[in-house]
Enzyme design. Structure first.
Site, PDB file in Angstrom:
ATOM      1  N   TRP A 112       0.846  -1.190   0.000  1.00 61.61           N
ATOM      2  CA  TRP A 112       0.000   0.000   0.000  1.00 61.61           C
ATOM      3  C   TRP A 112       0.889   1.250   0.000  1.00 61.61           C
ATOM      4  O   TRP A 112       2.046   1.184   0.426  1.00 61.61           O
ATOM      5  CB  TRP A 112      -0.901  -0.032   1.236  1.00 61.61           C
ATOM      6  CG  TRP A 112      -1.954   1.027   1.227  1.00 61.61           C
ATOM      7  CD1 TRP A 112      -2.077   2.084   2.092  1.00 61.61           C
ATOM      8  CD2 TRP A 112      -3.050   1.131   0.325  1.00 61.61           C
ATOM      9  NE1 TRP A 112      -3.172   2.831   1.767  1.00 61.61           N
ATOM     10  CE2 TRP A 112      -3.791   2.271   0.675  1.00 61.61           C
ATOM     11  CE3 TRP A 112      -3.477   0.367  -0.781  1.00 61.61           C
ATOM     12  CZ2 TRP A 112      -4.934   2.676  -0.013  1.00 61.61           C
ATOM     13  CZ3 TRP A 112      -4.614   0.766  -1.467  1.00 61.61           C
ATOM     14  CH2 TRP A 112      -5.331   1.901  -1.071  1.00 61.61           C
ATOM     15  N   GLU A 186      -3.803  -5.595   6.389  1.00 63.92           N
ATOM     16  CA  GLU A 186      -4.866  -6.359   5.736  1.00 63.92           C
ATOM     17  C   GLU A 186      -4.798  -7.843   6.123  1.00 63.92           C
ATOM     18  O   GLU A 186      -5.247  -8.693   5.364  1.00 63.92           O
ATOM     19  CB  GLU A 186      -4.845  -6.179   4.210  1.00 63.92           C
ATOM     20  CG  GLU A 186      -3.516  -6.032   3.546  1.00 63.92           C
ATOM     21  CD  GLU A 186      -3.656  -5.657   2.066  1.00 63.92           C
ATOM     22  OE1 GLU A 186      -3.606  -6.591   1.267  1.00 63.92           O
ATOM     23  OE2 GLU A 186      -3.811  -4.473   1.733  1.00 63.92           O
ATOM     24  N   HIS A 212     -11.930  -3.629   6.330  1.00 65.93           N
ATOM     25  CA  HIS A 212     -10.943  -4.588   6.850  1.00 65.93           C
ATOM     26  C   HIS A 212     -11.587  -5.685   7.714  1.00 65.93           C
ATOM     27  O   HIS A 212     -12.793  -5.687   7.901  1.00 65.93           O
ATOM     28  CB  HIS A 212      -9.841  -3.826   7.577  1.00 65.93           C
ATOM     29  CG  HIS A 212      -8.960  -3.073   6.611  1.00 65.93           C
ATOM     30  ND1 HIS A 212      -7.586  -3.181   6.590  1.00 65.93           N
ATOM     31  CD2 HIS A 212      -9.267  -2.235   5.594  1.00 65.93           C
ATOM     32  CE1 HIS A 212      -7.101  -2.431   5.624  1.00 65.93           C
ATOM     33  NE2 HIS A 212      -8.096  -1.836   5.016  1.00 65.93           N
TER      34      HIS A 212
HETATM   35  C1  LIG Z   1      -1.144  -3.069   3.558  1.00 63.47           C
HETATM   36  C2  LIG Z   1      -1.786  -1.798   4.021  1.00 63.47           C
HETATM   37  N1  LIG Z   1      -1.089  -0.960   4.810  1.00 63.47           N
HETATM   38  C3  LIG Z   1      -1.618   0.186   5.261  1.00 63.47           C
HETATM   39  C4  LIG Z   1      -2.911   0.551   4.953  1.00 63.47           C
HETATM   40  C5  LIG Z   1      -3.458   1.842   5.462  1.00 63.47           C
HETATM   41  O1  LIG Z   1      -4.539   1.674   6.340  1.00 63.47           O
HETATM   42  P1  LIG Z   1      -5.615   2.861   6.533  1.00 63.47           P
HETATM   43  O2  LIG Z   1      -6.510   2.847   5.322  1.00 63.47           O
HETATM   44  O3  LIG Z   1      -6.336   2.486   7.779  1.00 63.47           O
HETATM   45  O4  LIG Z   1      -4.871   4.125   6.659  1.00 63.47           O
HETATM   46  C6  LIG Z   1      -3.676  -0.278   4.125  1.00 63.47           C
HETATM   47  C7  LIG Z   1      -5.055   0.104   3.766  1.00 63.47           C
HETATM   48  O5  LIG Z   1      -5.825  -0.603   3.225  1.00 63.47           O
HETATM   49  C8  LIG Z   1      -3.105  -1.475   3.649  1.00 63.47           C
HETATM   50  O6  LIG Z   1      -3.786  -2.300   2.848  1.00 63.47           O
END
Ligand SMILES: Cc1ncc(COP(=O)(O)O)c(C=O)c1O
Length: 421
Positions: A112, A186, A212
């Site tokens: 991400w 995730e 999630h």
């Molecule tokens: C692997 C990963 N890291 C970090 C995040 C960031 O999370 P958030 O959307 O709660 O900021 C996500 C979001 O889907 C993610 O898939």
């Protein structure tokens, strides 16, 4: 007069039956798991007037840590904030071992944006490692190849509720003295050899965004193994304040001329969650095991329906979990086999028209995203063969933590196996 809680539950049910809800895509990416219990828990917080972080957040942190088998947990306002705080912790000058500006940190190429962004923000150099397109996760051979004397850390992003070979990865990391953050945003509930993902490295991060495994609307958590990191995380989460430090009195004694209620010892942020998020977390955590069970049951039923379908000719490849891994699929992911003549966009357009919401596997091959180039960390996307395959042929649809009926599963399989242009 009806009790207000009954009235809330009735109002929620009436909204669920309203035409705007019923008309949604038959197979959405996300299914709302908030029921009357969650709504009532949120209203209780609002009625109490205690909106900012307090006892419910702390209670949720304790239960979350116990649930995962981690010594410490710190809640924040998103999974991205969890990654930011984790990286800010491992570069902090007060940490006994830390990363320094310019140090290289390996990150899987399918990840991400905010798995990578905090590394750039803290002056570290993200280096993309290829993924194994069967597990969607870190390819150990590529990890070895990308290691240089400047490599000092690993951001082990666990993709879609699965992981790579964590024993090999951790042995290699320990042999090289790396600091390891697991981005398990995730992958809540998934395990490697009985250990929860997120609790294997030095720090692990989780997201409770709406789609999630469990949700607090927005929200996140960091778990860590060391008391030193726990203190740093709490200090950096709240303005660089001393208020939640385990050795607060000793620190205060060093600055006798400052009011101890307003003593700042570090360059912190404000990444605190609100109390409603803690309340939601408590209710959702109690349902997590059931929701994850439903996710997995939906996945297995879909795979069986596809394999048993009269039109099945292996047009879709399923992701695999390694022996030792117990995944909890975040979405139902597939790779279009080469026997399918359609391009991925053509197939996904058709799927959308047939009422099956879909999306790429996380961000596709991250080497193709403009962000890295802007920050001087460009990588040739073609050098990452597994990530390229997922970028051009991979997609996922909702796994959903609500049970599907056998009819719905068969209907979904029919729609997935329709390759008309
Ligand atoms: C692997 C990963 N890291 C970090 C995040 C960031 O999370 P958030 O959307 O709660 O900021 C996500 C979001 O889907 C993610 O898939």
């Amino acid at each position: 007069m009806r009790d207000w809680k009954t009235a809330v539950a009735d109002a929620l049910e009436a909204r669920r039956q309203s035409p705007s809800q019923v008309d949604k895509a038959p197979f959405p990416l996300i299914g709302a798991t908030l029921g009357a219990d969650e709504v009532i828990a949120m209203i209780e917080v609002v009625l109490s007037g205690q909106l900012t972080m307090a006892g419910r957040v702390r209670d949720f942190e304790e239960r979350f840590a116990a649930h995962l088998g981690a010594p410490y947990a710190v809640m924040v306002n998103s999974g991205s904030s969890a990654n930011l705080l984790a990286v800010a912790t491992i570069v902090n000058p007060r940490r006994s071992a830390r990363l320094r500006p310019g140090d290289e940190v390996l990150v899987p190429a399918v990840c991400w944006s905010t798995s990578i962004a905090p590394l750039l923000q803290m002056g570290l150099k993200p280096v993309l490692v290829d993924v194994d397109c069967r597990t969607l996760n870190i390819d150990v051979e590529s990890m070895r190849q990308k290691t240089t004397p400047r490599t000092k850390g690993l951001m082990a992003v666990h993709i879609l509720g699965n992981c790579g070979p964590m024993d090999e990865i951790m042995t290699f990391a320990q042999d090289h003295g790396w600091i390891v953050i697991e981005d398990a945003c995730e992958s809540l509930g998934a395990n490697w050899q009985g250990r929860a993902l997120g609790t294997i490295g030095d720090l692990g991060t989780f997201s409770f965004y709406f789609s999630h495994h469990m949700t607090t609307g927005e929200g996140g958590m960091i778990v860590c193994q060391a008391g030193e990191d726990y203190d740093l995380l709490k200090c950096l989460r709240s303005h660089g304040w001393t208020r939640e430090q385990s050795n607060r009195r000793d620190i205060e004694a060093e600055s006798p001329d400052i009011d101890p209620r307003f003593l700042f010892i570090d360059a912190g942020y404000n990444l605190r969650p609100m109390e409603v998020q803690g309340a939601l977390g408590l209710v959702q955590l109690a349902k997590l095991a059931t929701m994850n069970w439903d996710r997995m049951a939906n996945w297995h039923a879909l795979v069986d329906a596809l394999r048993g379908h009269p039109q099945w000719q292996e047009q879709l490849a399923f992701p695999q979990s390694l022996p030792g891994a117990s995944p909890v699929w975040f979405g139902s992911a597939f790779t279009l086999s080469d026997c399918v003549q359609l391009s991925l966009p053509q197939y996904l357009d058709g799927l959308t028209r047939r009422g099956v919401e879909n999306r790429p596997i996380v961000s596709g091959n991250f080497a193709r995203q403009p962000m890295l180039d802007l920050h001087g960390c460009a990588t040739d996307p073609h050098s990452l063969k597994g990530a390229e395959r997922l970028h051009h042929r991979g997609f996922y649809i909702g796994a959903l933590s609500l049970p599907r009926t056998p009819e719905q599963t068969r209907d979904l399989a029919d729609r997935l196996l329709d390759f008309s242009p």
